[in-house]
Design a protein around this motif. Structure first.
Motif, mmCIF file in Angstrom:
data_model
loop_
_atom_site.group_PDB
_atom_site.id
_atom_site.type_symbol
_atom_site.label_atom_id
_atom_site.label_comp_id
_atom_site.label_asym_id
_atom_site.label_seq_id
_atom_site.Cartn_x
_atom_site.Cartn_y
_atom_site.Cartn_z
ATOM 1 N N THR A 24 3.051 14.512 8.444
ATOM 2 C CA THR A 24 2.736 13.612 7.332
ATOM 3 C C THR A 24 2.893 14.312 5.990
ATOM 4 O OG1 THR A 24 1.180 12.379 8.723
ATOM 5 C CG2 THR A 24 0.957 12.127 6.337
ATOM 6 N N VAL A 55 6.834 15.039 5.379
ATOM 7 C CA VAL A 55 7.638 13.843 5.129
ATOM 8 C C VAL A 55 7.219 13.171 3.835
ATOM 9 C CG1 VAL A 55 8.222 11.544 5.991
ATOM 10 C CG2 VAL A 55 8.147 13.472 7.565
ATOM 11 N N THR A 56 5.928 13.104 3.587
ATOM 12 C CA THR A 56 5.451 12.472 2.355
ATOM 13 C C THR A 56 5.958 13.222 1.135
ATOM 14 O OG1 THR A 56 3.454 11.683 3.468
ATOM 15 C CG2 THR A 56 3.421 11.735 1.063
ATOM 16 N N GLN A 83 8.950 10.773 -0.270
ATOM 17 C CA GLN A 83 8.313 9.857 -1.205
ATOM 18 C C GLN A 83 8.037 10.506 -2.552
ATOM 19 O OE1 GLN A 83 4.966 7.883 0.583
ATOM 20 N NE2 GLN A 83 6.065 7.416 2.464
ATOM 21 N N PHE A 133 7.801 5.931 8.200
ATOM 22 C CA PHE A 133 8.376 6.764 7.157
ATOM 23 C C PHE A 133 9.837 6.442 6.881
ATOM 24 C CE2 PHE A 133 4.972 9.800 8.612
ATOM 25 C CZ PHE A 133 4.246 9.782 7.434
#
Length: 309
Positions: free
Chosen positions: A142, A145-146, A150, A277
């Motif tokens: 998490t 990837v975040t 993002q 995601f």
């Protein structure tokens, strides 16, 4: 070997039954989604709570077990991540591939199957593996990837991460059961019977749901999926076995359960994360399909080795 295969065969036949029901469209995708939700939030949670509530909390945590599984799995994660980056994959895609390569179907397949095959004493080690996978490695995925996809910092991802952990019924049910066990609270007979009755639906429901979910998967991006499946089914249990038996000297029985858990195919919830995601969803889906099919042969072989060594 034949005896172990015959013992595992009913579990895979249940998966095959779910696949056939969904593939023939007798069991539609909407039904699969609702069955999965029932198992995830109710049946499996009841099973995990009942198992955890009966454990001896003081004897549950084993530092050697923890570090053996964590270090071996981290090493396999690093190998998968390195290969993915060598293939010029973006950080988020590489992190998803690495996570897929080390996350087994411990909740839906491992808990019911390993307890039946290896005995009630397997409950504690299986829960340790499940907790490390759900908390530590899911958190790592998490955060990576975040931050990568993002444009948010790792600190900004902590809020959703904590909410994801708190909102996971498997984690909540295990923690609640362990608290119950720690205070040595009595289990009223009607509650015990309720949990046993509801938890009994977890094994057939989970296996049927696994099979039904596979029916909607297509075998695309086969090259990466074969690599990921090979890492999951072969390299992961091998690394865990070396760490547990040769480096950390884990208790032989607990080490066997750990190795068996590491040999499980890719977990279906990894695909949910990939979809959430928007990262590598197709290759994750194919890896789940390939690893589950191959595990019909590999998992009995691993369990045979564990029970006869």
């Amino acid at each position: 070997m034949a005896e172990i295969f015959l013992k595992t065969l009913p579990f895979f036949l249940l998966i095959g039954t779910g696949w056939a029901a969904a593939y023939s469209r007798f069991f539609p995708a909407e039904a699969t989604a609702w069955l999965t939700k029932f198992v995830f939030y109710f049946a499996l949670s009841a099973m995990l709570f009942r198992f955890a509530a009966a454990l001896d909390v003081q004897r549950l945590f084993d530092a050697r077990f923890f570090w053996a599984y964590l270090s071996a799995t981290a090493a396999v994660w690093a190998v998968a991540m390195t290969v993915a980056r060598w293939r010029k994959l973006p950080l988020a895609d590489a992190a998803m591939e690495a996570h897929t390569a080390i996350t087994g179907n411990t909740g839906f397949l491992g808990v019911p199957m390993l307890v039946v095959l290896l005995g009630q004493a397997a409950i504690g080690p299986v829960m340790m593996v499940l907790t490390i996978d759900l908390v530590i490695f899911s958190a790592l995925l998490t955060l990576l990837v975040t931050a990568a996809r993002q444009g948010r910092t790792a600190v900004a991802a902590l809020g959703p991460l904590v909410m994801g952990i708190v909102g996971n019924p498997m984690i909540v049910s295990m923690v609640a059961g362990l608290i119950w066990a720690a205070f040595r609270l009595p289990m009223p007979a009607p509650v015990a019977e309720f949990l046993e009755l509801l938890g009994a639906a977890a094994t057939p429901g989970a296996l049927f749901a696994i099979g039904a979910s596979l029916a909607g998967r297509s075998a695309q991006r086969m090259g990466p999926a074969l690599w990921i499946s090979g890492v999951k089914l072969v390299l992961h249990p091998l690394a865990v076995g070396i760490a547990a038996l040769m480096i950390f000297d884990v208790d032989a029985y607990a080490a066997g359960v750990m190795i068996a858990a590491a040999s499980l195919p890719v977990a279906g919830n990894v695909y949910i994360l990939a979809q959430h995601f928007g990262v590598a969803a197709q290759r994750v889906s194919t890896a789940i399909l390939v690893s589950t099919a191959a595990s019909i042969a590999t998992v009995p072989a691993v369990i045979h080795w564990i029970t006869t060594r």
